[in-house]
Design a protein around this motif. Structure first.
Motif, PDB file in Angstrom:
ATOM      1  N   ASN A 197      13.082  43.727 155.877  1.00 60.14           N
ATOM      2  CA  ASN A 197      12.305  43.152 156.977  1.00 60.14           C
ATOM      3  C   ASN A 197      11.871  44.297 157.877  1.00 60.14           C
ATOM      4  O   ASN A 197      12.639  44.776 158.699  1.00 60.14           O
ATOM      5  CB  ASN A 197      13.136  42.143 157.768  1.00 60.14           C
ATOM      6  CG  ASN A 197      13.384  40.885 156.972  1.00 60.14           C
ATOM      7  OD1 ASN A 197      12.580  40.530 156.125  1.00 60.14           O
ATOM      8  ND2 ASN A 197      14.488  40.223 157.237  1.00 60.14           N
ATOM      9  N   MET A 198      10.652  44.722 157.704  1.00 58.89           N
ATOM     10  CA  MET A 198      10.146  45.836 158.492  1.00 58.89           C
ATOM     11  C   MET A 198       9.511  45.318 159.770  1.00 58.89           C
ATOM     12  O   MET A 198       8.869  44.275 159.773  1.00 58.89           O
ATOM     13  CB  MET A 198       9.109  46.621 157.692  1.00 58.89           C
ATOM     14  CG  MET A 198       9.675  47.293 156.476  1.00 58.89           C
ATOM     15  SD  MET A 198       8.430  48.166 155.510  1.00 58.89           S
ATOM     16  CE  MET A 198       7.736  49.248 156.706  1.00 58.89           C
ATOM     17  N   THR A 199       9.705  46.068 160.831  1.00 58.68           N
ATOM     18  CA  THR A 199       9.021  45.734 162.074  1.00 58.68           C
ATOM     19  C   THR A 199       7.839  46.677 162.215  1.00 58.68           C
ATOM     20  O   THR A 199       7.935  47.864 161.918  1.00 58.68           O
ATOM     21  CB  THR A 199       9.954  45.883 163.288  1.00 58.68           C
ATOM     22  OG1 THR A 199      10.451  47.214 163.317  1.00 58.68           O
ATOM     23  CG2 THR A 199      11.117  44.911 163.204  1.00 58.68           C
ATOM     24  N   VAL A 200       6.732  46.129 162.640  1.00 59.09           N
ATOM     25  CA  VAL A 200       5.513  46.911 162.787  1.00 59.09           C
ATOM     26  C   VAL A 200       5.397  47.370 164.229  1.00 59.09           C
ATOM     27  O   VAL A 200       5.570  46.579 165.156  1.00 59.09           O
ATOM     28  CB  VAL A 200       4.280  46.073 162.388  1.00 59.09           C
ATOM     29  CG1 VAL A 200       3.002  46.850 162.603  1.00 59.09           C
ATOM     30  CG2 VAL A 200       4.412  45.613 160.945  1.00 59.09           C
ATOM     31  N   ASP A 201       5.113  48.642 164.396  1.00 59.86           N
ATOM     32  CA  ASP A 201       4.897  49.199 165.726  1.00 59.86           C
ATOM     33  C   ASP A 201       3.646  48.545 166.311  1.00 59.86           C
ATOM     34  O   ASP A 201       2.559  48.652 165.736  1.00 59.86           O
ATOM     35  CB  ASP A 201       4.712  50.708 165.612  1.00 59.86           C
ATOM     36  CG  ASP A 201       4.479  51.395 166.941  1.00 59.86           C
ATOM     37  OD1 ASP A 201       4.303  50.702 167.959  1.00 59.86           O
ATOM     38  OD2 ASP A 201       4.471  52.633 166.954  1.00 59.86           O
ATOM     39  N   PRO A 202       3.755  47.852 167.442  1.00 61.29           N
ATOM     40  CA  PRO A 202       2.600  47.147 168.011  1.00 61.29           C
ATOM     41  C   PRO A 202       1.429  48.080 168.335  1.00 61.29           C
ATOM     42  O   PRO A 202       0.270  47.703 168.161  1.00 61.29           O
ATOM     43  CB  PRO A 202       3.144  46.506 169.288  1.00 61.29           C
ATOM     44  CG  PRO A 202       4.614  46.579 169.199  1.00 61.29           C
ATOM     45  CD  PRO A 202       4.960  47.647 168.224  1.00 61.29           C
ATOM     46  N   GLU A 203       1.730  49.284 168.779  1.00 58.19           N
ATOM     47  CA  GLU A 203       0.662  50.236 169.103  1.00 58.19           C
ATOM     48  C   GLU A 203      -0.090  50.638 167.835  1.00 58.19           C
ATOM     49  O   GLU A 203      -1.323  50.702 167.823  1.00 58.19           O
ATOM     50  CB  GLU A 203       1.253  51.472 169.776  1.00 58.19           C
ATOM     51  CG  GLU A 203       0.221  52.435 170.307  1.00 58.19           C
ATOM     52  CD  GLU A 203       0.865  53.595 171.057  1.00 58.19           C
ATOM     53  OE1 GLU A 203       0.184  54.629 171.167  1.00 58.19           O
ATOM     54  OE2 GLU A 203       2.015  53.471 171.506  1.00 58.19           O
ATOM     55  N   LEU A 204       0.645  50.878 166.760  1.00 60.68           N
ATOM     56  CA  LEU A 204       0.021  51.223 165.488  1.00 60.68           C
ATOM     57  C   LEU A 204      -0.789  50.048 164.947  1.00 60.68           C
ATOM     58  O   LEU A 204      -1.907  50.223 164.455  1.00 60.68           O
ATOM     59  CB  LEU A 204       1.085  51.643 164.472  1.00 60.68           C
ATOM     60  CG  LEU A 204       0.591  52.014 163.089  1.00 60.68           C
ATOM     61  CD1 LEU A 204      -0.382  53.179 163.154  1.00 60.68           C
ATOM     62  CD2 LEU A 204       1.767  52.343 162.180  1.00 60.68           C
ATOM     63  N   ALA A 205      -0.255  48.850 165.056  1.00 60.15           N
ATOM     64  CA  ALA A 205      -0.967  47.659 164.592  1.00 60.15           C
ATOM     65  C   ALA A 205      -2.285  47.486 165.344  1.00 60.15           C
ATOM     66  O   ALA A 205      -3.305  47.120 164.752  1.00 60.15           O
ATOM     67  CB  ALA A 205      -0.091  46.423 164.759  1.00 60.15           C
ATOM     68  N   GLU A 206      -2.277  47.767 166.638  1.00 62.90           N
ATOM     69  CA  GLU A 206      -3.500  47.665 167.435  1.00 62.90           C
ATOM     70  C   GLU A 206      -4.521  48.711 167.004  1.00 62.90           C
ATOM     71  O   GLU A 206      -5.716  48.419 166.892  1.00 62.90           O
ATOM     72  CB  GLU A 206      -3.177  47.814 168.929  1.00 62.90           C
ATOM     73  CG  GLU A 206      -4.381  47.787 169.831  1.00 62.90           C
ATOM     74  CD  GLU A 206      -5.144  46.471 169.818  1.00 62.90           C
ATOM     75  OE1 GLU A 206      -6.290  46.462 170.298  1.00 62.90           O
ATOM     76  OE2 GLU A 206      -4.629  45.456 169.323  1.00 62.90           O
ATOM     77  N   LEU A 207      -4.069  49.926 166.734  1.00 56.58           N
ATOM     78  CA  LEU A 207      -4.980  50.978 166.272  1.00 56.58           C
ATOM     79  C   LEU A 207      -5.617  50.606 164.933  1.00 56.58           C
ATOM     80  O   LEU A 207      -6.810  50.826 164.720  1.00 56.58           O
ATOM     81  CB  LEU A 207      -4.238  52.310 166.150  1.00 56.58           C
ATOM     82  CG  LEU A 207      -3.857  52.983 167.458  1.00 56.58           C
ATOM     83  CD1 LEU A 207      -2.947  54.178 167.191  1.00 56.58           C
ATOM     84  CD2 LEU A 207      -5.090  53.410 168.221  1.00 56.58           C
ATOM     85  N   VAL A 208      -4.837  50.030 164.050  1.00 60.00           N
ATOM     86  CA  VAL A 208      -5.367  49.600 162.749  1.00 60.00           C
ATOM     87  C   VAL A 208      -6.388  48.483 162.954  1.00 60.00           C
ATOM     88  O   VAL A 208      -7.459  48.488 162.350  1.00 60.00           O
ATOM     89  CB  VAL A 208      -4.225  49.149 161.814  1.00 60.00           C
ATOM     90  CG1 VAL A 208      -4.774  48.463 160.573  1.00 60.00           C
ATOM     91  CG2 VAL A 208      -3.349  50.329 161.431  1.00 60.00           C
ATOM     92  N   ARG A 209      -6.075  47.536 163.823  1.00 60.44           N
ATOM     93  CA  ARG A 209      -6.988  46.421 164.088  1.00 60.44           C
ATOM     94  C   ARG A 209      -8.325  46.926 164.633  1.00 60.44           C
ATOM     95  O   ARG A 209      -9.393  46.516 164.177  1.00 60.44           O
ATOM     96  CB  ARG A 209      -6.352  45.444 165.084  1.00 60.44           C
ATOM     97  CG  ARG A 209      -7.158  44.175 165.302  1.00 60.44           C
ATOM     98  CD  ARG A 209      -6.582  43.318 166.414  1.00 60.44           C
ATOM     99  NE  ARG A 209      -6.705  43.947 167.725  1.00 60.44           N
ATOM    100  CZ  ARG A 209      -7.845  44.037 168.421  1.00 60.44           C
ATOM    101  NH1 ARG A 209      -8.958  43.548 167.925  1.00 60.44           N
ATOM    102  NH2 ARG A 209      -7.864  44.612 169.601  1.00 60.44           N
ATOM    103  N   VAL A 210      -8.272  47.854 165.571  1.00 58.55           N
ATOM    104  CA  VAL A 210      -9.491  48.401 166.170  1.00 58.55           C
ATOM    105  C   VAL A 210     -10.284  49.201 165.135  1.00 58.55           C
ATOM    106  O   VAL A 210     -11.510  49.104 165.061  1.00 58.55           O
ATOM    107  CB  VAL A 210      -9.141  49.276 167.399  1.00 58.55           C
ATOM    108  CG1 VAL A 210     -10.339  50.062 167.879  1.00 58.55           C
ATOM    109  CG2 VAL A 210      -8.589  48.405 168.514  1.00 58.55           C
TER     110      VAL A 210
END
Length: 69
Positions: free
Chosen positions: A10-23
């Protein structure tokens, strides 16, 4: 099929990294960025030779054209 360990945790995703990927998904690739990706690909696949530099690949890419034979 054998289960792969990296997919069982169960990996947790870094929210900041997830936002950068989304953008970044919404940002179109410019012609300059595409050209640099192609230069990087060609340089990475060139024969190991000290005379082949990323800049020499970049210069060649400006004049070389593929012929459709």
């Amino acid at each position: 099929m054998a289960e792969r360990k990296q997919f069982l945790t169960n990996m947790t995703v870094d929210p900041e990294l997830a936002e950068l990927v989304r953008v970044s998904r919404r940002k179109p690739v410019t012609q300059e960025e595409l050209h640099e990706q192609r230069v990087s690909f060609a340089f990475g696949n060139a024969l190991e030779d000290e005379s082949v530099t990323k800049d020499s690949v970049r210069q060649t890419s400006l004049s070389a054209r593929l012929s459709l034979v």
